[in-house]
Design an enzyme around this catalytic site. Structure first.
Site, PDB file in Angstrom:
ATOM      1  N   LYS A  47       0.841  -1.206   0.000  1.00  0.00           N
ATOM      2  CA  LYS A  47       0.000   0.000   0.000  1.00  0.00           C
ATOM      3  C   LYS A  47       0.873   1.253   0.000  1.00  0.00           C
ATOM      4  O   LYS A  47       0.624   2.211  -0.749  1.00  0.00           O
ATOM      5  CB  LYS A  47      -0.942  -0.017   1.218  1.00  0.00           C
ATOM      6  CG  LYS A  47      -2.013  -1.094   1.095  1.00  0.00           C
ATOM      7  CD  LYS A  47      -2.779  -1.326   2.398  1.00  0.00           C
ATOM      8  CE  LYS A  47      -3.764  -2.485   2.221  1.00  0.00           C
ATOM      9  NZ  LYS A  47      -4.495  -2.828   3.463  1.00  0.00           N
ATOM     10  N   ASP A  50     -10.545   3.175   4.118  1.00  0.00           N
ATOM     11  CA  ASP A  50     -10.830   1.740   3.990  1.00  0.00           C
ATOM     12  C   ASP A  50     -12.333   1.478   3.939  1.00  0.00           C
ATOM     13  O   ASP A  50     -12.760   0.366   3.648  1.00  0.00           O
ATOM     14  CB  ASP A  50     -10.225   0.971   5.178  1.00  0.00           C
ATOM     15  CG  ASP A  50      -8.953   0.223   4.781  1.00  0.00           C
ATOM     16  OD1 ASP A  50      -8.767  -0.027   3.574  1.00  0.00           O
ATOM     17  OD2 ASP A  50      -8.163  -0.106   5.677  1.00  0.00           O
ATOM     18  N   GLN A  52      -4.504  -1.622   9.640  1.00  0.00           N
ATOM     19  CA  GLN A  52      -4.361  -2.931   9.012  1.00  0.00           C
ATOM     20  C   GLN A  52      -4.934  -4.019   9.913  1.00  0.00           C
ATOM     21  O   GLN A  52      -4.604  -4.112  11.092  1.00  0.00           O
ATOM     22  CB  GLN A  52      -2.873  -3.201   8.709  1.00  0.00           C
ATOM     23  CG  GLN A  52      -2.625  -4.495   7.965  1.00  0.00           C
ATOM     24  CD  GLN A  52      -3.262  -4.523   6.577  1.00  0.00           C
ATOM     25  OE1 GLN A  52      -3.188  -3.558   5.826  1.00  0.00           O
ATOM     26  NE2 GLN A  52      -3.911  -5.629   6.236  1.00  0.00           N
TER      27      GLN A  52
END
Ligand code: NAP
Length: 283
Positions: free
Chosen positions: A53, A120, A97
């Site tokens: 990412k 996200d 994460q």
């Protein structure tokens, strides 16, 4: 006839390249998009995902910062860091994460991220907006799948879509996106009876169960589009999808591979959401 391959890796590269002008336009306005990634613990796969990412951001001029914590980090310390990032005007997107270490309350941690920086799309507010049909940030994996379907020209309106998996980060938002595009959607899960029968009725089948090779050719309608979200590590360390690619490709009309399918698109959508978050912050 073998199925047409939906190449997520190539499409992701295209998406990233198409974002460059938007990043340059923001830079001209004095706003450089910034993503903060929070990584807690020592799960090797999580480290690889975060590295990918960060690299994807760097490639197109999105600034990224990594906030790393040990596996024994306290929830208070994580929440405090998130609060600081919420206030930081140079940070436009925040990702936590997953999975988090088991002693942490994942729901509480995700809820602490400002919905305006939730690139996200995991925050309840953003999931709620998607449910209402007015999405702001959509979870990156299902957003990536939809982009793959559109790119391949797979018809959705009026078609039967079957999603295997009902998690809040993949299965549910995937089903909502397909519903929004006028597909008739069936959501399957571990308690679903007649899974194979339902899957065989699908014009579009999205497998997101995390069960290696669970979808075989007998579960696929000839000509259907099969998207494989699953990523599991097998005993020999290899990455495996939920779909038995070798047999399903002989039946399906379209198929996405693992690796090189949904994974790269998830990363590309994260970068896109970060650019959008920056634009929204200026609006
Ligand atoms: P999850 O939270 O574990 O959810 C899995 C879902 O699959 C659950 O709803 C579960 O049902 C269902 N399921 C499990 N076994 C099943 C079976 N035998 N038959 C039917 N349904 C079954 O996982 P997730 O976070 O949604 O992720 C799903 C998969 O996608 C994993 O392999 C993950 O690694 C992968 N993934 C890939 C990406 C990417 O970028 N490529 C991103 C995110 C996730 P219940 O609800 O009844 O338990």
């Amino acid at each position: 006839m073998a199925a047409r391959l939906i190449d997520g890796k190539a499409l992701a590269a295209q998406v990233r390249a198409q974002l460059k002008p938007a990043v340059e336009a923001l830079a001209a306005r004095g706003a450089r998009p910034g993503l903060a990634a929070i990584l807690a613990g020592d799960d090797p796969a999580s480290h690889v995902y975060v590295r990918n990412k960060v690299r994807a951001c760097d490639e197109i001029g999105v600034r990224s910062e990594l906030h790393q914590f040990g596996a024994d980090v306290s929830e208070a310390a994580l929440l405090e860091r998130i609060a600081g990032l919420n206030r930081d005007p140079a940070v436009h997107g925040i990702l936590v994460q997953l999975p988090l270490p088991a002693h942490l309350d994942g729901e509480r941690v995700l809820a602490a991220v400002s919905p305006a920086k939730d690139v996200d799309g995991f925050h309840a507010e953003n999931l709620g907006l998607l449910t209402r049909g007015t999405p702001r940030f959509v979870a990156c994996t299902p957003a990536g799948v939809l982009r793959m379907l559109d790119h391949a020209g797979v018809p959705l309106a009026g078609r039967h879509a079957v999603v295997i998996g009902r998690s809040s980060i993949v299965g549910k938002p995937m089903a909502l996106l397909l519903l929004q595009r006028d597909a008739t959607v069936t959501i399957c899960h571990s308690k679903t009876s007649r899974l194979a029968e339902l899957a065989r009725q699908a014009d579009v089948l999205v497998a997101a169960a995390g069960r290696p090779l669970m979808v075989g050719a007998v579960m696929v309608k000839p000509g259907a589009c099969v998207i494989d979200v699953g990523t599991s590590r097998t005993a020999d360390g290899k990455l495996s999808g939920d779909v038995d690619f070798a047999t399903v490709r002989t039946v399906a009309g379209w198929i996405s591979p693992v690796p090189g399918g949904v994974g790269p698109m998830t990363v590309a959508m994260l970068v896109e959401n970060t650019v959008r978050a920056t634009e929204l912050s200026l609006a």
